[in-house]
Scaffold this motif. Structure first.
Motif, PDB file in Angstrom:
ATOM      1  N   SER A   1      12.292 -13.084  12.152  1.00 32.37           N
ATOM      2  CA  SER A   1      11.842 -13.015  10.760  1.00 32.37           C
ATOM      3  C   SER A   1      10.974 -11.773  10.619  1.00 32.37           C
ATOM      4  CB  SER A   1      11.050 -14.272  10.389  1.00 32.37           C
ATOM      5  OG  SER A   1      10.391 -14.083   9.148  1.00 32.37           O
TER       6      SER A   1
ATOM      7  N   ASP B   1       9.152 -10.793   8.212  1.00 34.67           N
ATOM      8  CA  ASP B   1       7.837 -11.099   7.639  1.00 34.67           C
ATOM      9  C   ASP B   1       6.872 -11.566   8.722  1.00 34.67           C
ATOM     10  OD1 ASP B   1       8.714 -10.450   5.124  1.00 34.67           O
ATOM     11  OD2 ASP B   1       9.177 -12.519   4.548  1.00 34.67           O
ATOM     12  N   GLU B   2       7.350 -12.449   9.593  1.00 33.03           N
ATOM     13  CA  GLU B   2       6.486 -12.956  10.667  1.00 33.03           C
ATOM     14  C   GLU B   2       6.120 -11.846  11.647  1.00 33.03           C
ATOM     15  OE1 GLU B   2       8.241 -16.281  12.590  1.00 33.03           O
ATOM     16  OE2 GLU B   2       8.382 -17.501  10.766  1.00 33.03           O
ATOM     17  N   GLU B   3       7.094 -11.000  11.949  1.00 26.44           N
ATOM     18  CA  GLU B   3       6.839  -9.930  12.924  1.00 26.44           C
ATOM     19  C   GLU B   3       5.841  -8.911  12.362  1.00 26.44           C
ATOM     20  OE1 GLU B   3       7.927 -10.112  16.041  1.00 26.44           O
ATOM     21  OE2 GLU B   3       8.877 -12.005  15.437  1.00 26.44           O
ATOM     22  N   LEU B   4       5.985  -8.569  11.089  1.00 27.60           N
ATOM     23  CA  LEU B   4       5.050  -7.613  10.473  1.00 27.60           C
ATOM     24  C   LEU B   4       3.653  -8.204  10.382  1.00 27.60           C
ATOM     25  CD1 LEU B   4       7.336  -6.151   7.657  1.00 27.60           C
ATOM     26  CD2 LEU B   4       6.606  -4.994   9.759  1.00 27.60           C
ATOM     27  N   SER B   5       3.576  -9.518  10.103  1.00 33.33           N
ATOM     28  CA  SER B   5       2.272 -10.174  10.075  1.00 33.33           C
ATOM     29  C   SER B   5       1.625 -10.155  11.457  1.00 33.33           C
ATOM     30  CB  SER B   5       2.435 -11.616   9.583  1.00 33.33           C
ATOM     31  OG  SER B   5       1.209 -12.310   9.630  1.00 33.33           O
ATOM     32  N   LEU B   6       2.449 -10.417  12.479  1.00 33.50           N
ATOM     33  CA  LEU B   6       1.943 -10.391  13.850  1.00 33.50           C
ATOM     34  C   LEU B   6       1.510  -8.987  14.237  1.00 33.50           C
ATOM     35  CD1 LEU B   6       1.416 -11.841  16.506  1.00 33.50           C
ATOM     36  CD2 LEU B   6       3.837 -11.515  17.101  1.00 33.50           C
TER      37      LEU B   6
ATOM     38  N   LEU C   1       0.184  -6.840  12.283  1.00 32.40           N
ATOM     39  CA  LEU C   1      -1.143  -6.630  11.699  1.00 32.40           C
ATOM     40  C   LEU C   1      -2.233  -7.273  12.556  1.00 32.40           C
ATOM     41  CD1 LEU C   1      -0.379  -7.213   7.909  1.00 32.40           C
ATOM     42  CD2 LEU C   1      -0.861  -5.033   9.037  1.00 32.40           C
ATOM     43  N   ASP C   2      -1.931  -8.455  13.100  1.00 30.96           N
ATOM     44  CA  ASP C   2      -2.900  -9.114  13.986  1.00 30.96           C
ATOM     45  C   ASP C   2      -3.148  -8.283  15.236  1.00 30.96           C
ATOM     46  OD1 ASP C   2      -3.080 -11.209  12.214  1.00 30.96           O
ATOM     47  OD2 ASP C   2      -1.625 -12.481  13.268  1.00 30.96           O
TER      48      ASP C   2
ATOM     49  N   GLU D   1      -2.844  -5.121  15.439  1.00 28.89           N
ATOM     50  CA  GLU D   1      -3.625  -3.941  15.028  1.00 28.89           C
ATOM     51  C   GLU D   1      -5.110  -4.278  14.979  1.00 28.89           C
ATOM     52  OE1 GLU D   1      -3.907  -0.768  11.297  1.00 28.89           O
ATOM     53  OE2 GLU D   1      -2.655  -2.548  11.147  1.00 28.89           O
ATOM     54  N   GLN D   2      -5.434  -5.489  14.489  1.00 29.29           N
ATOM     55  CA  GLN D   2      -6.838  -5.899  14.446  1.00 29.29           C
ATOM     56  C   GLN D   2      -7.425  -6.027  15.848  1.00 29.29           C
ATOM     57  OE1 GLN D   2      -8.644  -6.047  11.622  1.00 29.29           O
ATOM     58  NE2 GLN D   2      -6.745  -5.315  10.633  1.00 29.29           N
TER      59      GLN D   2
END
Length: 481
Positions: free
Chosen positions: A444, A446-451, A453-454, A456-457
């Motif tokens: 997914s 969306d899930e991969e891009l969200s991950l 971002l995590d 990156e943090q």
């Protein structure tokens, strides 16, 4: 926390984010790859914080088995339906304009017209023309049925060659998986390859699998025959170049065991091979036998027996293409539909249909003039007379020639209709199984891009920690002078 501990922690974060970024990047790059199973980096607690312990595939063996099974039955059903549709197309459009039953009805109607006006030579010629149309239809459909069998046989050979090639590829992928498991290296790519090949195999033959030590996989057919166990088993087949009604196709062997053909319109076939065998060895020959029975009964119905009906029956308007024999035993004569012909004497003298005499003067019935219609009426009556047909053709009962021919068309249409409904069901089942499997194992974005971002943090936190350590070191050095 000491400065050295803080540095080690920062280093661990950098290592983790680097590995996690690689995994997420690989997932994103394969987002449209249907044969890619999503990876995830699994973390474990260590002395300096969390560490990437392994990269795991989002495998779901239960859904994979369902997908493979659904692929097998769907492919088998669609292969059968394709063959049935080819046979259906031999008889024309949705109105069956080119079917034997339609041609028989045309001949019946024209015989009635000729009987009403027996002096009309034009109507006599029309009857001969209709008879020729009927014979051409039987000849052409018979040739078409055998052509379908020939193409099915050639496709079996192609599928067998493909299956042997896939088994060799599977062996290489399986060896890579086992080797990676033994050495502790990453086996994920090899597992993807092996799974992809397995899906392709399942479209040819139904399979079940067993996973053993070190990820080694064995494959068995849905009938229980070993297909792969450490090494591929041999799949063998000897093709037949051309088919006739009396030609039987060769079996397919897997590890010396013959594959069985599928059964029924809602076929039991798993994979294309069983469905192709069903078309070649079951449905097409059965339909051919029905055509042969129509041809045999035509010859019987139009046979000549002389003025008193006591002479030995000999072929009249229709012949078997070889001699004047008439077989009224109610037994199929294989290939008769391909060889039946209109008596050439009728083409030169259509009034012989009205008068008789195809087999010489002794068989002439009409000696009273051109207004005679009794013989013509006997032909239409013979076409409506109930008689016994070979029960092995699966069109059962005591039927007339007209009814039998219509029942043959209905027999094929009933199987095709059942196959069509079953194909819709099995195709939907395959789609749902594939969708469920992809939902569990696919990527997914969306899930991969969200991950991402995590991650990156986490990376920013590590850089902040390194910056703080640098400031503390600078302050310490300045204080020390």
């Amino acid at each position: 926390m000491t400065l050295s501990t803080a540095l080690n922690t920062a280093q661990a974060i950098f290592n983790n984010t680097s590995k996690q970024t690689q995994v997420v990047s690989s997932n994103i790059a394969n987002g449209q790859n249907a044969n890619y199973v999503r990876r995830s980096a699994s973390l474990t607690t260590a002395g300096n914080g969390a560490l990437v312990a392994s990269v795991d595939r989002a495998q779901n063996n239960s859904l994979l088995r369902q997908t493979i099974t659904a692929t097998s039955v769907s492919t088998g059903q669609s292969t059968l339906l394709t063959g049935l549709q080819e046979m259906r197309d031999l008889m024309g459009n949705n109105e069956y304009d080119n079917s034997p039953s339609r041609r028989l009805q045309n001949l019946f109607d024209q015989l009635g017209s000729y009987a009403a006006s027996p002096t009309s030579t034009t109507l006599g010629s029309t009857v001969v023309s209709n008879a020729q149309d009927l014979v051409d239809t039987l000849n052409n459909i018979s040739a078409g049925v055998q052509g379908i069998r020939t193409r099915a046989d050639a496709e079996i050979q192609s599928q067998v060659d493909k299956l042997n090639g896939l088994l060799s590829q599977f062996e290489a992928a399986n060896n890579q998986v086992v080797g990676a498991k033994i050495t502790g290296s990453d086996a994920n790519n090899a597992l993807d390859s092996r799974e992809t090949i397995l899906k392709q195999i399942s479209s040819i033959v139904g399979v079940s699998t067993v996973v053993r030590d070190n990820g080694d996989m064995a494959i068995y057919t849905s009938e229980g025959t070993t297909l792969f166990e450490t090494i591929p088993r041999t799949v063998s087949f000897n093709s037949t170049n051309a088919y006739a009604a009396n030609v039987t196709g060769n079996p397919i062997y897997i590890d010396g065991v013959a594959i069985t053909a599928g059964e029924g319109g809602d076929t039991s076939a798993s994979g294309s091979l069983q469905a192709l065998l069903q078309i070649r060895d079951e449905i097409a020959p059965k339909f051919q036998s029905q055509l042969d029975e129509v041809a045999r009964t035509l010859i019987v119905s139009f046979a000549e027996t002389g003025p008193s009906g006591a002479l030995p029956p000999l072929a009249g308007l229709f012949t078997n293409g070889v001699d004047d024999a008439v077989d009224a035993t109610g037994t199929v004569i294989p290939g008769l539909a391909a060889s039946i012909k209109v008596n050439p004497l009728a083409k030169g003298n259509p009034t012989m249909i009205r008068d008789g005499g195809f087999n010489g003067a002794a068989y002439v019935v009409n000696t009273g003039g051109s207004g005679y219609s009794k013989l013509l009426d006997s032909y239409t009556q013979a076409m409506k007379t109930t008689r016994s047909f070979d029960q092995a053709t699966e069109v059962k009962g005591t039927l007339s020639l007209m009814t039998y021919s219509s029942a043959s068309t209905s027999w094929l249409e009933a199987i095709r209709s059942t196959a069509t409904a079953a194909n819709e069901t099995k195709t939907a089942m395959e789609a749902r199984a594939s969708e469920a499997y992809t939902s569990e194992t696919g990527v997914s974005l969306d899930e991969e891009l969200s991950l991402l971002l995590d991650i990156e943090q986490s990376y920013k936190a590590a850089t902040k920690l390194v910056s703080t350590i640098d400031e503390m070191m600078a302050a310490l050095l300045q204080a020390a002078g």
